[in-house]
Design a protein around this motif. Structure first.
Motif, mmCIF file in Angstrom:
data_model
loop_
_atom_site.group_PDB
_atom_site.id
_atom_site.type_symbol
_atom_site.label_atom_id
_atom_site.label_comp_id
_atom_site.label_asym_id
_atom_site.label_seq_id
_atom_site.Cartn_x
_atom_site.Cartn_y
_atom_site.Cartn_z
ATOM 1 N N LEU A 1 29.849 66.681 180.939
ATOM 2 C CA LEU A 1 29.828 65.213 180.907
ATOM 3 C C LEU A 1 28.437 64.697 180.572
ATOM 4 O O LEU A 1 28.289 63.795 179.726
ATOM 5 N N VAL A 2 27.403 65.251 181.209
ATOM 6 C CA VAL A 2 26.034 64.807 180.948
ATOM 7 C C VAL A 2 25.628 65.124 179.511
ATOM 8 O O VAL A 2 25.023 64.284 178.823
ATOM 9 N N GLY A 3 25.964 66.325 179.038
ATOM 10 C CA GLY A 3 25.641 66.684 177.662
ATOM 11 C C GLY A 3 26.386 65.831 176.658
ATOM 12 O O GLY A 3 25.829 65.434 175.621
ATOM 13 N N LEU A 4 27.627 65.528 176.967
ATOM 14 C CA LEU A 4 28.447 64.683 176.099
ATOM 15 C C LEU A 4 27.862 63.283 175.991
ATOM 16 O O LEU A 4 27.732 62.710 174.898
ATOM 17 N N LEU A 5 27.464 62.721 177.127
ATOM 18 C CA LEU A 5 26.867 61.388 177.136
ATOM 19 C C LEU A 5 25.554 61.372 176.362
ATOM 20 O O LEU A 5 25.309 60.476 175.543
ATOM 21 N N GLY A 6 24.702 62.367 176.613
ATOM 22 C CA GLY A 6 23.423 62.428 175.914
ATOM 23 C C GLY A 6 23.592 62.558 174.413
ATOM 24 O O GLY A 6 22.888 61.899 173.635
ATOM 25 N N ASN A 7 24.537 63.389 173.980
ATOM 26 C CA ASN A 7 24.786 63.572 172.553
ATOM 27 C C ASN A 7 25.264 62.284 171.901
ATOM 28 O O ASN A 7 24.806 61.908 170.816
ATOM 29 N N ALA A 8 26.169 61.581 172.577
ATOM 30 C CA ALA A 8 26.690 60.324 172.032
ATOM 31 C C ALA A 8 25.590 59.274 171.932
ATOM 32 O O ALA A 8 25.508 58.521 170.947
ATOM 33 N N LEU A 9 24.710 59.219 172.932
ATOM 34 C CA LEU A 9 23.627 58.232 172.914
ATOM 35 C C LEU A 9 22.642 58.521 171.790
ATOM 36 O O LEU A 9 22.111 57.593 171.162
ATOM 37 N N VAL A 10 22.372 59.801 171.527
ATOM 38 C CA VAL A 10 21.488 60.161 170.418
ATOM 39 C C VAL A 10 22.086 59.717 169.090
ATOM 40 O O VAL A 10 21.397 59.146 168.223
ATOM 41 N N LEU A 11 23.375 59.979 168.901
ATOM 42 C CA LEU A 11 24.028 59.597 167.652
ATOM 43 C C LEU A 11 24.103 58.081 167.490
ATOM 44 O O LEU A 11 24.143 57.577 166.364
ATOM 45 N N LEU A 12 24.091 57.370 168.598
ATOM 46 C CA LEU A 12 24.075 55.908 168.542
ATOM 47 C C LEU A 12 22.684 55.357 168.260
ATOM 48 O O LEU A 12 22.516 54.139 168.086
ATOM 49 N N GLY A 13 21.676 56.240 168.221
ATOM 50 C CA GLY A 13 20.321 55.828 167.885
ATOM 51 C C GLY A 13 19.534 55.236 169.028
ATOM 52 O O GLY A 13 18.516 54.570 168.801
ATOM 53 N N LEU A 14 19.957 55.475 170.267
ATOM 54 C CA LEU A 14 19.248 54.933 171.418
ATOM 55 C C LEU A 14 18.029 55.795 171.745
ATOM 56 O O LEU A 14 18.047 57.006 171.551
ATOM 57 N N TYR B 1 14.924 57.652 173.953
ATOM 58 C CA TYR B 1 14.955 58.578 175.081
ATOM 59 C C TYR B 1 14.903 57.829 176.402
ATOM 60 O O TYR B 1 15.557 58.212 177.373
ATOM 61 N N GLU B 2 14.125 56.740 176.442
ATOM 62 C CA GLU B 2 14.022 55.966 177.674
ATOM 63 C C GLU B 2 15.364 55.359 178.056
ATOM 64 O O GLU B 2 15.751 55.351 179.234
ATOM 65 N N VAL B 3 16.088 54.860 177.071
ATOM 66 C CA VAL B 3 17.410 54.280 177.334
ATOM 67 C C VAL B 3 18.378 55.364 177.790
ATOM 68 O O VAL B 3 19.222 55.146 178.676
ATOM 69 N N GLN B 4 18.254 56.555 177.214
ATOM 70 C CA GLN B 4 19.105 57.665 177.636
ATOM 71 C C GLN B 4 18.869 58.007 179.109
ATOM 72 O O GLN B 4 19.816 58.283 179.851
ATOM 73 N N LEU B 5 17.600 57.978 179.535
ATOM 74 C CA LEU B 5 17.295 58.239 180.941
ATOM 75 C C LEU B 5 17.945 57.200 181.849
ATOM 76 O O LEU B 5 18.449 57.529 182.930
ATOM 77 N N ILE B 6 17.934 55.955 181.399
ATOM 78 C CA ILE B 6 18.561 54.895 182.192
ATOM 79 C C ILE B 6 20.052 55.160 182.333
ATOM 80 O O ILE B 6 20.622 55.056 183.433
#
Length: 337
Positions: A292-305, A307-312
């Motif tokens: 789940l965590v890896g899936l969320l992180g991967n999706a956020l990267v592809l959305l162009g967000l 690193y700070e937003v990903q941490l949030i």
């Protein structure tokens, strides 16, 4: 006449009613592992629909490769949490030093180098487990100190430089039947073994009992410290394996590799429904949390967000997981009463 009456009563016996849908839903909502699994499936479906390039073969392969290594570390860490010793904050350090061990010994062969990395992790975990379990030291302070010692020794031995292995580690980069990478297979196998140990062995039941009520375990004649020692050895061995597999991708080892493994593994354990109080949860939940965590992180990267937003987002996910598992635990306790 008695025969007819008996026959009639047998014929009129109603069939057992099927489990109502509401009861099934209630059971799912009181099972933290089920909640995380359903959430993971829903997030995967949404990412496939709304995130561009998520459902490509290249991206999914990269996703599962990254999830596998963090998942291996998380499954090992979950045993420490279940046994009631919170977390091992030395996971990142053990992973990083294991990459150096693997790269330094790669010239002896990939399998012997991997065995050395796993053995190093197990020994490092055993030392920490002895202090925490036998001597009763605080697990957080102990593992922070262990991380500092490990990093310091490795820094002195390597001079802070990359260690380039001389050998071929491509055996760990192969795919099984051309589909499943070795790292992903190792993740699945170790998760299955940890689940079997936790559910069907005496040692697994002891891990849960010590985490639930250590005083009760002592009264029953069980010694708690060997169980705690086992948990740290298992976690250390899996961290060593994760470090060895990480190093095998490039044949290099350095102290920067695996720097986020500790945070990601802890996040996976908490998100996976393993209670920080101990005694509740299972390794499969931690593995699902890693996905789940890896899936969320991967999706956020592809959305162009950023690193700070990903941490949030990850922080919010942890908070939601804690709330959800707390609600599920309260519902389950109320149902038992």
């Amino acid at each position: 006449m008695n025969t007819k009456i008996a026959t009639r009563s047998t014929e009129q016996k109603p069939a057992a009613p099927a489990r109502p849908l509401a009861a099934t839903i209630k059971r799912i909502t009181t099972d933290s592992s089920a909640i995380i699994a359903v959430t993971t499936v829903l997030l995967f479906i949404l990412a496939c629909i709304f995130v561009n390039e998520f459902a490509t073969v290249t991206n999914l392969r990269a996703l599962f490769l990254s999830v596998a290594l963090v998942g291996i570390a998380a499954v090992g860490l979950s045993i420490i949490t279940i046994v009631g010793r919170l977390f091992a904050l030395s996971v990142s350090a053990m992973v990083a030093v294991s990459t150096i061990v693997f790269a330094s010994l790669l010239h002896t062969g990939p399998w012997s180098a991997m065995a050395a990395a796993v053995l190093f992790g197990a020994l490092a975990g055993a030392v920490q487990g002895f202090f925490v379990g036998r001597l009763g030291t605080d697990p957080i302070v102990t593992t922070i100190a262990a991380a500092a010692i490990l990093i310091g020794i490795a820094q002195i031995m390597t001079g802070g430089r990359n260690v380039q292995g001389t050998g071929d580690a491509s055996v760990f980069g192969q795919t099984i039947f051309g589909v499943m990478p070795v790292q992903v297979l190792a993740f699945f196998v170790l998760t299955a073994l940890a689940w079997w140990m936790h559910r069907y062995t005496v040692l697994g039941r002891q891990v849960t009992l010590v985490g639930l009520n250590e005083k009760a375990a002592l009264v029953s004649g069980m010694r708690a410290w060997p169980v705690v020692l086992f948990a740290f050895i298992a976690s250390g061995a899996m961290a060593g394996l994760a470090g060895g597999l990480l190093s095998s991708e490039s044949g290099q080892g350095n102290l920067q590799l695996g720097g986020t493994f500790g945070f990601d593994a802890i996040t996976a354990v908490v998100v996976g429904g393993v209670s920080v109080k101990g005694g509740t949860g299972n390794p499969v939940g931690a593995a699902t949390g890693a996905v789940l965590v890896g899936l969320l992180g991967n999706a956020l990267v592809l959305l162009g967000l950023s690193y700070e937003v990903q941490l949030i987002f990850k922080g919010v996910l942890v908070l939601l997981a804690v709330v959800a598992t707390g609600i599920a635990s309260n519902r389950q306790s109320g149902r038992k009463r």
